[in-house]
Design an enzyme around this catalytic site. Structure first.
Site, mmCIF file in Angstrom:
data_model
loop_
_atom_site.group_PDB
_atom_site.id
_atom_site.type_symbol
_atom_site.label_atom_id
_atom_site.label_comp_id
_atom_site.label_asym_id
_atom_site.label_seq_id
_atom_site.Cartn_x
_atom_site.Cartn_y
_atom_site.Cartn_z
ATOM 1 C CD GLU A 20 -4.595 6.261 -11.159
ATOM 2 O OE1 GLU A 20 -5.718 5.787 -10.949
ATOM 3 O OE2 GLU A 20 -3.558 5.586 -11.249
ATOM 4 C CG ASP B 152 3.131 10.586 -7.449
ATOM 5 O OD1 ASP B 152 2.959 9.547 -6.791
ATOM 6 O OD2 ASP B 152 3.992 10.684 -8.351
ATOM 7 C CB THR C 98 -2.078 -1.195 0.257
ATOM 8 O OG1 THR C 98 -1.192 -0.444 1.059
ATOM 9 C CG2 THR C 98 -2.069 -2.647 0.696
ATOM 10 N N GLY D 282 -4.329 5.746 -20.626
ATOM 11 C CA GLY D 282 -4.072 5.016 -19.382
ATOM 12 C C GLY D 282 -2.864 5.540 -18.619
ATOM 13 C CG PHE E 232 -4.016 -9.228 -6.517
ATOM 14 C CD1 PHE E 232 -2.725 -9.655 -6.780
ATOM 15 C CD2 PHE E 232 -5.044 -9.682 -7.327
ATOM 16 C CE1 PHE E 232 -2.460 -10.518 -7.832
ATOM 17 C CE2 PHE E 232 -4.787 -10.549 -8.384
ATOM 18 C CZ PHE E 232 -3.491 -10.963 -8.634
ATOM 19 C CE LYS F 172 3.599 7.672 -4.496
ATOM 20 N NZ LYS F 172 3.743 6.587 -5.466
ATOM 21 C CE LYS G 272 6.539 8.918 -7.520
ATOM 22 N NZ LYS G 272 6.082 9.134 -8.897
HETATM 23 N N1 LIG Z 1 0.393 2.280 -10.653
HETATM 24 C C1 LIG Z 1 1.664 2.627 -10.765
HETATM 25 O O1 LIG Z 1 2.219 2.729 -11.882
HETATM 26 C C2 LIG Z 1 2.484 2.861 -9.520
HETATM 27 C C3 LIG Z 1 3.853 3.133 -9.642
HETATM 28 C C4 LIG Z 1 4.628 3.273 -8.473
HETATM 29 C C5 LIG Z 1 4.021 3.198 -7.225
HETATM 30 N N2 LIG Z 1 2.668 2.989 -7.146
HETATM 31 C C6 LIG Z 1 2.064 2.871 -5.813
HETATM 32 O O2 LIG Z 1 1.805 1.493 -5.624
HETATM 33 C C7 LIG Z 1 0.612 1.326 -4.863
HETATM 34 C C8 LIG Z 1 -0.355 0.417 -5.636
HETATM 35 O O3 LIG Z 1 -0.685 1.062 -6.853
HETATM 36 P P1 LIG Z 1 -1.804 0.445 -7.802
HETATM 37 O O4 LIG Z 1 -1.781 1.206 -9.058
HETATM 38 O O5 LIG Z 1 -1.652 -1.038 -7.825
HETATM 39 O O6 LIG Z 1 -3.121 0.832 -6.968
HETATM 40 P P2 LIG Z 1 -4.507 0.060 -6.955
HETATM 41 O O7 LIG Z 1 -4.741 -0.570 -8.296
HETATM 42 O O8 LIG Z 1 -5.502 1.001 -6.398
HETATM 43 O O9 LIG Z 1 -4.249 -1.131 -5.913
HETATM 44 C C9 LIG Z 1 -4.291 -0.982 -4.530
HETATM 45 C C10 LIG Z 1 -4.758 -2.285 -3.962
HETATM 46 O O10 LIG Z 1 -4.704 -2.246 -2.521
HETATM 47 C C11 LIG Z 1 -5.860 -2.941 -2.068
HETATM 48 N N3 LIG Z 1 -6.142 -2.605 -0.673
HETATM 49 C C12 LIG Z 1 -6.834 -1.575 -0.150
HETATM 50 N N4 LIG Z 1 -6.847 -1.650 1.207
HETATM 51 C C13 LIG Z 1 -6.158 -2.764 1.529
HETATM 52 C C14 LIG Z 1 -5.824 -3.399 2.749
HETATM 53 N N5 LIG Z 1 -6.211 -2.901 3.934
HETATM 54 N N6 LIG Z 1 -5.106 -4.539 2.709
HETATM 55 C C15 LIG Z 1 -4.711 -5.064 1.529
HETATM 56 N N7 LIG Z 1 -4.991 -4.515 0.336
HETATM 57 C C16 LIG Z 1 -5.704 -3.379 0.340
HETATM 58 C C17 LIG Z 1 -6.947 -2.503 -3.013
HETATM 59 O O11 LIG Z 1 -8.051 -3.359 -2.943
HETATM 60 P P3 LIG Z 1 -9.514 -2.756 -3.294
HETATM 61 O O12 LIG Z 1 -9.450 -2.325 -4.708
HETATM 62 O O13 LIG Z 1 -10.378 -3.935 -3.036
HETATM 63 O O14 LIG Z 1 -9.733 -1.630 -2.321
HETATM 64 C C18 LIG Z 1 -6.200 -2.637 -4.333
HETATM 65 O O15 LIG Z 1 -6.233 -3.974 -4.771
HETATM 66 C C19 LIG Z 1 0.032 2.719 -4.619
HETATM 67 O O16 LIG Z 1 0.345 3.101 -3.306
HETATM 68 C C20 LIG Z 1 0.729 3.592 -5.661
HETATM 69 O O17 LIG Z 1 0.918 4.910 -5.171
HETATM 70 C C21 LIG Z 1 1.895 2.799 -8.251
#
Ligand SMILES: NC(=O)c1ccc[n+]([C@@H]2O[C@H](COP(=O)([O-])OP(=O)(O)OC[C@H]3O[C@@H](n4cnc5c(N)ncnc54)[C@H](OP(=O)(O)O)[C@@H]3O)[C@@H](O)[C@H]2O)c1
Length: 344
Positions: free
Chosen positions: A210, A221, A97, A207, A11, A126, A225
């Site tokens: 990162e 990254d 995650t 933003g 989340f 990924k 992909k």
């Molecule tokens: N951001 C983008 O624009 C984007 C675009 C495409 C793909 N993605 C991919 O999508 C994924 C999420 O991205 P994001 O930006 O949302 O990252 P994020 O903000 O870091 O969210 C990751 C979440 O996973 C949680 N987590 C960690 N370990 C876990 C577990 N064992 N079980 C359940 N939840 C767990 C984290 O909780 P804690 O914070 O409490 O550790 C955090 O809430 C990544 O893999 C990223 O590569 C992101």
């Protein structure tokens, strides 16, 4: 109306964007596709939000942050696999995650568990796909469920939809892509006169990058992909060790600007191309000079693009797509719709 049970793992930015997009599109999904999406649980590392019925965002977060202490819907130690088993087959795991490219966890265990419970999976992360895509694909086939990867393969930019469906029957003879919005933004701004540090700083302030940009600027990254796209489109089993990777940190502003003066541009280009030995491909990510006539030459800012070279359909290029959590959430939603929508 078909009700689809979902479990969202993670989340963070994407998991939250998925929730708000689902809420925004709720009526549209019912009217256009006959689908009602019910999130039964949201998993964090230490437990799950679960209330025995569809969750609303107010049961999960307060002030935009996950709300655990004192929340009647927070179940520490509760396992996703137990919720799936209790619900029975036919639901969909939404994997959001972090992307751990070495172990594939926690996504690998979540997706595997979903398949064993007869659930489909859509992934934004990924790691599991980099580490274990062929095995996951085989398991999905064995269990008769779908594994969809749009969120992990440039998200709002259609890549696999094109490679797997639009080009069905054609032989893919090469793939080139600008697959990372952050690095493309930095290189675009360098072409406009900023040096690398200034462009990175601006991207962070907006933003786009990162606070720790290494995963993007070092090329990993993009490498993940192109690896996943190649393995999926070619039914191959390459690993990250097979990808030659060079990031953009060493690119000088003079190089980018002199390219621009000559009508060319510098892009972090991912390439998959056949080697001379039959059946072998080389995978490569590096800052590359491209001509103005190249189909990806005008992919600027945070936009991305992909070109497939084929035997019977010629060269096919798709560009655009939003590079942010909302775009990733939209890609997850698209995959869910395409799993459950009525056939036509
Ligand atoms: N951001 C983008 O624009 C984007 C675009 C495409 C793909 N993605 C991919 O999508 C994924 C999420 O991205 P994001 O930006 O949302 O990252 P994020 O903000 O870091 O969210 C990751 C979440 O996973 C949680 N987590 C960690 N370990 C876990 C577990 N064992 N079980 C359940 N939840 C767990 C984290 O909780 P804690 O914070 O409490 O550790 C955090 O809430 C990544 O893999 C990223 O590569 C992101």
């Amino acid at each position: 109306m078909k009700t689809v049970p979902l479990v969202v793992t993670g989340f963070g930015n994407v998991g939250r964007a998925f929730f708000s997009l689902m809420r925004e599109k709720k009526e549209d999904l019912k009217r256009r596709y006959g689908l009602a999406l019910d999130v039964l649980a949201v998993a964090q590392a230490e437990g799950c939000f679960y209330s025995g019925g569809p969750l609303e965002v107010r049961q999960i977060s307060q002030g935009g942050e996950p709300w655990t202490s004192g929340n009647p819907s927070w179940r520490a130690e509760m396992k996703v696999a137990d919720i799936i088993e209790e619900t029975g087959p036919g639901g969909c795991l939404v994997e959001c995650t972090l992307s751990n490219l070495e172990t594939g966890e926690p996504g690998l265990s979540y997706i595997t568990g979903a398949f064993h419970g007869g659930w489909h999976a859509v992934a934004a992360s990924k790691g599991a796909l980099v580490v274990g895509f062929p095995a996951l694909k085989a398991l999905a086939a064995e269990k008769g469920v779908f594994l969809k990867l749009s969120g992990a393969t440039a998200a709002a930019l259609p890549t696999l939809d094109v490679g797997l469906f639009s080009l069905a029957g054609a032989r893919i003879e090469g793939i080139q892509g600008i697959l990372n919005g952050t690095t493309n933004y930095i290189l675009t701004r360098m072409g406009e006169g900023l040096d690398y540090a200034e462009a990175l700083q601006e991207a962070q302030a907006r933003g786009i990058a990162e606070p720790d940009p290494a995963h993007d600027v070092d090329g990993w990254d993009t490498a993940s992909k192109i690896l996943i796209i190649t393995n999926a489109c070619l039914d191959a089993d390459y690993g990250l060790k097979d990808v030659q990777v060079r990031g953009i940190a060493g690119v000088s502003v003079d190089f980018v600007q002199s390219a621009r003066r000559e009508g060319r541009s510098v892009k972090l280009l991912a390439t998959a191309s056949p080697k001379r030995q039959a059946g072998k491909w080389s995978l490569d990510v590096r800052p590359s000079l491209i001509e103005a006539t190249h189909p990806l030459a005008n992919v600027n800012g945070t936009e991305k693009g992909i070109t497939f070279l084929t035997d019977s359909m010629g060269s096919v290029t798709v560009t655009g797509g939003r590079s942010n959590p909302r775009g990733a959430a939209a890609a997850l939603l698209k995959d869910i719709i395409n799993i459950y929508r009525p056939a036509f």
